[in-house]
Design an enzyme around this catalytic site. Sequence first.
Site, short mmCIF file in Angstrom:
data_model
loop_
_atom_site.label_atom_id
_atom_site.label_comp_id
_atom_site.label_asym_id
_atom_site.label_seq_id
_atom_site.Cartn_x
_atom_site.Cartn_y
_atom_site.Cartn_z
N SER B 75 0.79 -1.22 0.00
CA SER B 75 0.00 0.00 0.00
C SER B 75 0.82 1.27 0.00
CB SER B 75 -0.95 0.00 1.20
OG SER B 75 -0.22 -0.17 2.39
N HIS B 115 1.68 3.90 6.85
CA HIS B 115 1.03 4.79 5.90
C HIS B 115 1.46 6.22 6.17
CE1 HIS B 115 -2.53 1.96 4.73
NE2 HIS B 115 -1.40 1.66 4.14
N ASP B 141 -7.57 5.83 5.38
CA ASP B 141 -7.56 4.60 6.17
C ASP B 141 -8.76 4.41 7.06
OD1 ASP B 141 -3.95 4.50 6.73
OD2 ASP B 141 -5.21 3.95 5.03
#
EC number: 3.4.21.89
Lengths: 149, 199
Positions: B75, B115, B141
Amino acid sequence: LRKNVEDFTGPRERSDLGFVTFDITADILNGKNGLQTFRNKNSLIIFDWNVKQLFLYLSAEYSTKNNALNQVVLWDKIMLRGDNPRLSLKDMKSKYFFFDDGNGLKGNRNITLTLSWNVVPNAGILPLVTGSGHVSVPFPDTYETTKSY
Amino acid sequence: RVLRWGRGFGWPRSGGIRGGAAMDLFGDLRRMNKRQLYYQVLNFAMIVSSALMIWKGLIVVTGSESPIVVVLSGSMEPAFHRGDLLFLTNFHDDPIRAGEIVVFKVEGRDIPIVHRVIKVHEKGNGNIKFLTKGDNNEVDDRGLYKEGQNWLEKKDVVGRARGFLPYVGMVTIIMNDYPKFKYALLAVMGAYVLLKRES
């Protein structure tokens, strides 16, 4: 680095939603500001052999009654080594919704837009660099209900 | 008669030609007297303790409960790929700012997620809430957070990514996915340490 912006706020039940359109003209390769504090002290080249990509992002920073500091990323782009280092984007709309946590956008006179980037090396340290030149944007005092975005 | 130390001392000689490294190995094991065995075990224990101490030291120095993590998903591509290694710090006074790459754990789940911070709202008293999104994901998210949770807080952060090495973490992923490989590796390491003789 120059940005021109046009903006307005739309009313939402709980939080203000801001709309910003902007132009970005940036010359990453020859920018002097960010280089001085990081690895490449002596060269003006940002994209050296150890740079895999730059993750660029435009962030809006402002303060409101609710929160002393707010930062919202409006737009981002991945620039790989080998891509054209000169950006010339016009009339860009923000990629992400500019929601405030509360109603702090209406009448907020001082939203600072800054272009920054994360240098991703092939291996090593991950620095965050802020570009030189930032723009202050005021939001109007009233909500817009008629403009379409 | 001249007796050679360590070889055949006090033991009947194994007559005949019994070739093969395996026989030599067993021969070695039998010949090691208790003192040598204890010595080897202590040596092994020392190596393990030193490794643990280095790890604990890293935890203290970086302030993060897990200063080295392996990227598990794609990701954050093309910046980080599955198998890359990340080095984290988690200093208490470091503010969380938009654009930073953070490793966090969702409450109640064990798996750390790597992230980028895209929204920050900080109050005057230092209370911070922030939102994250993977570079390679279309949406933020919020779908990954707990039911009803819209923001992350400082307590969810494992650390901030400060440095990275590509590919090196693949070994951990392989050991996780193929436990037999892990046991084989441990067996080889154990055998090497126990049987290695310092001449």
